[in-house]
Design a protein around this motif. Structure first.
Motif, PDB file in Angstrom:
ATOM      1  N   ALA A  97       0.831  -1.206   0.000  1.00 42.69           N
ATOM      2  CA  ALA A  97       0.000   0.000   0.000  1.00 42.69           C
ATOM      3  C   ALA A  97       0.867   1.259   0.000  1.00 42.69           C
ATOM      4  N   SER A  98       1.929   1.228   0.763  1.00 44.28           N
ATOM      5  CA  SER A  98       2.827   2.379   0.830  1.00 44.28           C
ATOM      6  C   SER A  98       3.490   2.641  -0.528  1.00 44.28           C
ATOM      7  N   GLN A  99       3.984   1.589  -1.156  1.00 38.32           N
ATOM      8  CA  GLN A  99       4.681   1.743  -2.430  1.00 38.32           C
ATOM      9  C   GLN A  99       3.718   2.177  -3.533  1.00 38.32           C
ATOM     10  N   LEU A 100       2.526   1.582  -3.574  1.00 39.88           N
ATOM     11  CA  LEU A 100       1.551   1.914  -4.615  1.00 39.88           C
ATOM     12  C   LEU A 100       0.984   3.320  -4.427  1.00 39.88           C
ATOM     13  N   THR A 101       0.830   3.746  -3.182  1.00 41.75           N
ATOM     14  CA  THR A 101       0.391   5.124  -2.919  1.00 41.75           C
ATOM     15  C   THR A 101       1.451   6.113  -3.386  1.00 41.75           C
ATOM     16  N   GLY A 102       2.696   5.811  -3.070  1.00 40.66           N
ATOM     17  CA  GLY A 102       3.793   6.674  -3.489  1.00 40.66           C
ATOM     18  C   GLY A 102       3.956   6.741  -4.987  1.00 40.66           C
ATOM     19  N   TYR A 103       3.551   5.694  -5.681  1.00 43.99           N
ATOM     20  CA  TYR A 103       3.641   5.645  -7.139  1.00 43.99           C
ATOM     21  C   TYR A 103       2.840   6.779  -7.762  1.00 43.99           C
ATOM     22  N   THR A 104       1.706   7.107  -7.136  1.00 45.31           N
ATOM     23  CA  THR A 104       0.862   8.195  -7.635  1.00 45.31           C
ATOM     24  C   THR A 104       1.242   9.537  -7.023  1.00 45.31           C
ATOM     25  N   LYS A 105       1.411   9.581  -5.701  1.00 41.74           N
ATOM     26  CA  LYS A 105       1.626  10.845  -5.004  1.00 41.74           C
ATOM     27  C   LYS A 105       3.053  11.369  -5.115  1.00 41.74           C
ATOM     28  N   ASP A 106       4.033  10.487  -4.921  1.00 40.41           N
ATOM     29  CA  ASP A 106       5.426  10.931  -4.933  1.00 40.41           C
ATOM     30  C   ASP A 106       6.051  10.870  -6.324  1.00 40.41           C
ATOM     31  N   ALA A 107       5.756   9.795  -7.045  1.00 36.28           N
ATOM     32  CA  ALA A 107       6.340   9.634  -8.367  1.00 36.28           C
ATOM     33  C   ALA A 107       5.536  10.353  -9.452  1.00 36.28           C
ATOM     34  N   ARG A 108       4.324  10.796  -9.125  1.00 36.53           N
ATOM     35  CA  ARG A 108       3.475  11.542 -10.061  1.00 36.53           C
ATOM     36  C   ARG A 108       3.198  10.755 -11.339  1.00 36.53           C
ATOM     37  N   VAL A 109       2.932   9.459 -11.194  1.00 37.03           N
ATOM     38  CA  VAL A 109       2.642   8.596 -12.336  1.00 37.03           C
ATOM     39  C   VAL A 109       1.129   8.474 -12.503  1.00 37.03           C
ATOM     40  N   LYS A 110       0.642   8.645 -13.724  1.00 35.79           N
ATOM     41  CA  LYS A 110      -0.799   8.535 -13.988  1.00 35.79           C
ATOM     42  C   LYS A 110      -1.023   7.833 -15.328  1.00 35.79           C
ATOM     43  N   THR A 131       2.334   7.810 -17.759  1.00 34.81           N
ATOM     44  CA  THR A 131       2.804   9.183 -17.938  1.00 34.81           C
ATOM     45  C   THR A 131       3.276   9.739 -16.607  1.00 34.81           C
ATOM     46  N   VAL A 132       4.408  10.439 -16.640  1.00 35.58           N
ATOM     47  CA  VAL A 132       4.911  11.138 -15.462  1.00 35.58           C
ATOM     48  C   VAL A 132       4.676  12.626 -15.675  1.00 35.58           C
ATOM     49  N   SER A 133       4.017  13.297 -14.725  1.00 36.91           N
ATOM     50  CA  SER A 133       3.695  14.717 -14.869  1.00 36.91           C
ATOM     51  C   SER A 133       4.136  15.501 -13.644  1.00 36.91           C
ATOM     52  N   TYR A 134       4.700  16.701 -13.910  1.00 30.79           N
ATOM     53  CA  TYR A 134       5.133  17.570 -12.809  1.00 30.79           C
ATOM     54  C   TYR A 134       5.073  19.019 -13.285  1.00 30.79           C
ATOM     55  N   LYS A 219      29.587  19.190  -6.770  1.00 28.14           N
ATOM     56  CA  LYS A 219      30.939  19.754  -6.817  1.00 28.14           C
ATOM     57  C   LYS A 219      31.327  20.224  -8.210  1.00 28.14           C
ATOM     58  N   ALA A 220      30.707  19.636  -9.241  1.00 29.29           N
ATOM     59  CA  ALA A 220      31.121  19.921 -10.613  1.00 29.29           C
ATOM     60  C   ALA A 220      30.472  21.175 -11.192  1.00 29.29           C
ATOM     61  N   GLY A 221      29.618  21.836 -10.428  1.00 29.46           N
ATOM     62  CA  GLY A 221      29.076  23.116 -10.862  1.00 29.46           C
ATOM     63  C   GLY A 221      27.837  23.047 -11.723  1.00 29.46           C
ATOM     64  N   GLY A 222      27.135  21.922 -11.739  1.00 25.05           N
ATOM     65  CA  GLY A 222      25.927  21.804 -12.540  1.00 25.05           C
ATOM     66  C   GLY A 222      24.698  22.348 -11.840  1.00 25.05           C
ATOM     67  N   LYS A 223      23.580  22.340 -12.552  1.00 17.02           N
ATOM     68  CA  LYS A 223      22.293  22.785 -12.010  1.00 17.02           C
ATOM     69  C   LYS A 223      21.277  21.680 -12.183  1.00 17.02           C
ATOM     70  N   ALA A 224      20.534  21.388 -11.116  1.00 13.77           N
ATOM     71  CA  ALA A 224      19.602  20.264 -11.123  1.00 13.77           C
ATOM     72  C   ALA A 224      18.408  20.526 -12.027  1.00 13.77           C
ATOM     73  N   GLY A 225      17.866  19.438 -12.595  1.00 12.07           N
ATOM     74  CA  GLY A 225      16.650  19.500 -13.377  1.00 12.07           C
ATOM     75  C   GLY A 225      15.519  18.805 -12.640  1.00 12.07           C
ATOM     76  N   VAL A 226      14.419  18.485 -13.359  1.00 16.67           N
ATOM     77  CA  VAL A 226      13.279  17.764 -12.785  1.00 16.67           C
ATOM     78  C   VAL A 226      13.280  16.349 -13.331  1.00 16.67           C
ATOM     79  N   GLU A 227      13.184  15.369 -12.440  1.00 14.97           N
ATOM     80  CA  GLU A 227      13.346  13.974 -12.830  1.00 14.97           C
ATOM     81  C   GLU A 227      12.443  13.051 -12.038  1.00 14.97           C
ATOM     82  N   LEU A 228      12.147  11.902 -12.642  1.00 16.65           N
ATOM     83  CA  LEU A 228      11.629  10.751 -11.905  1.00 16.65           C
ATOM     84  C   LEU A 228      12.849   9.909 -11.581  1.00 16.65           C
ATOM     85  N   ARG A 229      13.059   9.621 -10.325  1.00 16.25           N
ATOM     86  CA  ARG A 229      14.264   8.883  -9.949  1.00 16.25           C
ATOM     87  C   ARG A 229      13.980   7.899  -8.825  1.00 16.25           C
TER      88      ARG A 229
END
Length: 556
Positions: A97-110, A131-134, A219-229
């Motif tokens: 239940a925890s993993q499947l709930t997170g699949y929708t709420k945290d991972a934003r999968v629909k 589909t992953v949406s954010y 450390k390498a000076g990059g800038k973060a993007g938006v990802e499913l991880r």
């Protein structure tokens, strides 16, 4: 009664969705729809039952119908977003239940569509299309997974055996999927010549690139993007697994990290492991510690850097240095190699119970005589081998700073028969190709240089050191043993034509429940050293040997 140890050196369906043309179709209102192609897979087995108290508990193999209907119930509920019902169809409803709930709420999968494949025994593979949406940005998500059906412990009824990997194959139990702004910027990894390294070009480097990003992204000076991880949990973190990007919704700005990898050797290593299932190899430079190539036939786990396997007779390189230092062996002096030796209640054998009468220690090493080493166990203290591995070879201290996560070998203090077994690379000793390439490098260079993938000058990190070097006499004899083995011993066929500045040692490590041993090979030639393993492959000279030798032939 003594234990025998041998190290082989040679050798009526429930009501459901409508059936249309033989395919079960499930239409989900307001979402996507899944097409369930559930096929039978052979003869079914009738379940038996046993009584526990006043309840009858089903036992015996699962029938095709049980597997099919159980998997169908779970997948239908999951696709419809009915988390409670889906979790109830598993053997761990809380975790599911925890993993499947997170699949929708945290991972934003629909818009999830699940399409099963053909049942294989108790397992039903399936594909996922979603589909992953954010924040108004959407990207497709597709992958394959599988459901395994088991009998419930209390009533024997079929349920889905729950693991996080059901939701996504890259998940370990305790991990989770998250979509959002990445905490770690991406990196652009370069080889030693300045060309970009990608998993598309070098499939073995997927886990390596994940590790480099985790270590150097900020450390390498990059800038973060938006990802499913994949965000690792406590257990995965303890196992040194890195977070993993699955879908990039918006690109970050990568920082640049230069590695020591050779494009020529990396490409060749990928090609070589592709010839042998479950093979892994590492190439490095003895004079510096630079890692020039790392490759694995299987890409989900970096066995070459993080594997923990008994190294078999390749461990005899370390053991020989110990015996020579303690004057318990000398390369050209007579040394016993009987058919068997008893120690600590175990009987240790050579391959096919061979013996060498009147031979030298060099002859025993070259032919990989187990009893030549076990016979000296009575003269050693429990901690001697551990100290040798740590003090001379820099192993078993969990302090390497390679630039990505590694397992740095384990040579635990043991006693009695287990201590004796560790002398020939069994017992509790554990290594991987990186460790054993380092062992060969230490012999070639005469001193331990900690392997590294990113130069320590990049981040001013401190690398591991060994507290002492072998004496000149010990080192000369050890090189002589390895050279003789590459020329005349069990490594000669694989190393043919690579001399004279070379040395090698073969190994085979028994694994419980495995028909064939793991085949090992470690060697050096000039300023290159390499080690490889082929799990369940058989004798190291025949399996890992050709992989290592092919890479050494390429030179620096």
């Amino acid at each position: 009664m003594g234990k025998r140890r041998r190290v082989d050196e040679r050798r009526k369906n429930r009501p459901g969705p409508a059936v249309i043309g033989g395919v079960i179709a499930v239409v989900v209102g307001g979402a996507g729809f899944g097409v369930y192609a559930l096929y039978g897979g052979g003869a079914t087995a009738d379940a038996q039952s046993s009584s526990v108290g006043h309840k009858k508990v089903k036992t015996g193999p699962l029938s095709a119908t049980e597997v099919r209907t159980t998997a169908e119930r779970f997948l239908t509920a999951w696709q419809r977003g009915q988390v409670t019902q889906a979790a109830a169809a598993t053997d761990d409803s809380t975790a599911a239940a925890s993993q499947l709930t997170g699949y929708t709420k945290d991972a934003r999968v629909k818009d999830v569509t699940l399409t099963p494949g053909t049942r294989k025994g108790d397992q039903l593979p399936f594909s996922v299309k979603a589909t992953v949406s954010y924040n108004g940005v959407s990207k497709p998500l597709t992958y394959d997974s599988a459901v395994t059906v088991v009998r419930g412990a209390r009533d024997g009824k079929p349920v889905v055996g729950w693991h996080a990997s059901v939701v996504h194959p890259d998940l370990k139990d305790g991990d989770k999927l998250v979509t959002g702004e990445s905490g770690t910027p991406p990196i652009k990894a370069l080889d030693r010549a300045g060309a970009e390294l990608t998993a598309a070009k070098y499939p073995s480097l997927g886990t390596v690139l994940d590790g480099l990003r985790e270590k150097y992204g900020k450390k390498a000076g990059g800038k973060a993007g938006v990802e499913l991880r994949v965000v690792r949990g406590k257990k995965s973190t303890a196992d040194k697994l890195s977070d993993k990007t699955l879908v990039e919704l918006s690109k970050g700005t990568p920082g640049t990290v230069r590695t020591t990898l050779s494009p020529t050797l990396q490409a060749a290593a990928e090609k070589q492991v592709g010839k042998k299932a479950r093979s892994s190899v590492v190439v490095m430079r003895p004079s510096t510690g630079e890692i020039l190539a790392v490759a694995n036939a299987s890409h989900g786990f970096n066995t070459a850097f993080q594997g923990s396997l008994a190294p078999g007779s390749t461990m005899k390189v370390i053991t020989s240095s110990l015996l020579i230092e303690k004057h318990l062996a000398s390369a050209d002096e007579p040394h016993p190699c009987p058919k068997t030796v008893k120690y600590g209640g175990w009987t240790f054998h050579n391959d096919d119970d061979f013996e060498i009468k009147g031979g030298t220690f060099k002859a025993s090493f070259a032919r990989s005589c187990n009893t030549a080493f076990i016979s000296q166990a009575k003269e050693l203290h429990d901690a001697d081998l551990t100290r040798q591995a740590q003090q001379v070879f820099g192993l078993s201290m969990n302090n390497w700073a390679v630039g990505v996560p590694t397992f740095d070998g384990a040579v635990p203090v043991q006693s009695a028969a287990q201590m004796a077994a560790s002398l020939i690379g069994q017992g509790g000793v554990r290594m991987n190709p990186l460790n054993m390439a380092s062992v060969a490098s230490t012999v070639k260079a005469g001193v331990f240089h900690q392997p590294y993938l990113v130069s320590p000058s990049v981040d001013h990190r401190t690398t591991a050191t060994a507290s002492r070097k072998m004496s000149a006499s010990t080192l000369a004899q050890l090189r002589d043993l390895l050279n003789y083995t590459a020329t005349y011993g069990t490594a000669a066929e694989a190393m043919s034509g690579l001399g004279p500045d070379y040395g090698a040692k073969t190994g085979s490590a028994e694994v419980d429940g495995q028909k064939k041993p793991n085949g090992w090979f470690t060697a050096y030639r000039g300023d290159l050293a390499a080690a490889g393993v082929v799990q369940a492959g058989g004798h190291g000279g025949d399996t890992a040997g050709p992989i290592v030798a092919a890479l050494l032939k390429l030179g620096g």
